[in-house]
Design a protein around this motif. Structure first.
Motif, PDB file in Angstrom:
ATOM      1  N   LEU A   1       1.171   9.624   6.257  1.00 28.73           N
ATOM      2  CA  LEU A   1       0.260   9.766   7.384  1.00 28.73           C
ATOM      3  C   LEU A   1       0.363   8.578   8.339  1.00 28.73           C
ATOM      4  N   ALA A   2       0.551   7.375   7.772  1.00 31.82           N
ATOM      5  CA  ALA A   2       0.652   6.164   8.598  1.00 31.82           C
ATOM      6  C   ALA A   2       2.079   5.911   9.078  1.00 31.82           C
ATOM      7  N   LEU A   3       3.006   6.828   8.737  1.00 37.69           N
ATOM      8  CA  LEU A   3       4.410   6.754   9.152  1.00 37.69           C
ATOM      9  C   LEU A   3       5.154   5.556   8.575  1.00 37.69           C
ATOM     10  N   PHE A   4       4.677   5.035   7.447  1.00 34.65           N
ATOM     11  CA  PHE A   4       5.470   4.076   6.701  1.00 34.65           C
ATOM     12  C   PHE A   4       6.579   4.811   5.941  1.00 34.65           C
ATOM     13  N   GLU A   5       6.355   6.079   5.659  1.00 37.44           N
ATOM     14  CA  GLU A   5       7.367   6.955   5.079  1.00 37.44           C
ATOM     15  C   GLU A   5       7.535   8.168   5.993  1.00 37.44           C
ATOM     16  N   THR A   6       8.760   8.655   6.092  1.00 38.73           N
ATOM     17  CA  THR A   6       9.030   9.853   6.887  1.00 38.73           C
ATOM     18  C   THR A   6       8.927  11.077   5.994  1.00 38.73           C
TER      19      THR A   6
END
Length: 252
Positions: free
Chosen positions: A52-57
């Motif tokens: 959700l925080a775009l630390f992971e795609t």
């Protein structure tokens, strides 16, 4: 286009080494509300938070924030506060450097305006602006968590994800930080996703609860409804365990 809601997550999946950490996660959240995300260790809660925080795609699926598909340019709108601020804050930085770092990275404002913003945020989270030159290591655990919150607020996010952010804090400090977050939510209209193992904390802060197991959401309901009529066996087991702990801790 998803239904009209503040946050919409549809079919979110993340695969590591051929195995799904989260799979087909779907939920929505209204503005200004708090979703409690609970479940056993390894259920996929932190992976979901990082996606959700775009630390992971994500491998597949969609995330919509205020009717817009989430992309890297919107990352500032969602901020993630980790479990242990000591590991996420540079110990060599002063409070001023920690709070202004997001603004500096995005090249927002001037040195003077960033310093002014840091002063305001320190007071917002209940710390003295006179502590801005103080190194992070000199703050207590509760104060470092407040610093982490101030840093997250620097970019004026719309959604804060609290990933076990109360773990390790004693009960009195936990109560202070909880009160701070509830106050910020009321004053700033913030929306929260609260990941926690402490169901009593979730009941205090959240209006609804999603239960995760093996990478999927197995139950999602308003707090009152879930407490009164849990449907999934895992939910029932978690509630039974929480009640047993509460009774065990009651005075004889």
């Amino acid at each position: 286009m998803p239904a009209d809601s503040f946050l919409s997550v549809r079919g979110l999946t993340k695969i590591f080494d051929g195995r799904p950490a989260i799979q087909n996660v779907t939920f929505s959240l209204e503005r200004g509300r708090t979703l409690g995300l609970v479940g056993p260790s390894g259920a996929g809660k932190s992976t979901l938070a990082r996606c959700l925080a775009l630390f992971e795609t994500p491998t597949s699926g969609e995330i919509w924030l205020e009717g817009r598909s989430l992309c890297g340019q919107m990352r500032a709108g969602i901020q993630l506060i980790f479990q242990e601020p000591a590991s996420s804050l540079n110990p060599r930085f002063t409070a001023a450097q920690i709070v202004t770092e997001p603004l500096l990275i995005r090249k927002l404002g001037t040195t003077k305006s960033r310093r002014q913003r840091a002063s305001e945020l320190m007071e917002t989270v209940g710390l003295s602006r006179h502590a801005l030159p103080t190194p992070a290591l000199e703050f207590s655990g509760g104060e470092r968590q407040r610093l982490a919150i101030a840093r997250a607020l620097a970019l004026e996010p719309k959604l804060l994800i609290l990933d076990e952010s109360f773990a390790g804090l004693d009960l009195s400090v936990q109560a202070q930080v909880t009160t701070l977050l509830l106050d910020l939510q009321e004053r700033c209209g913030l929306t929260y996703i609260l990941i926690a193992h402490d169901l009593a904390l979730v009941w205090r802060m959240a209006g609804e609860i999603a239960v995760m197991d093996q990478g999927t959401i197995v139950e999602h309901a308003a707090v009152a409804g879930l407490l009164a009529r849990p449907q999934h066996p895992l939910t029932k087991a978690m509630l039974d365990a929480a009640r047993a702990l509460s009774l065990a801790g009651a005075p004889a």
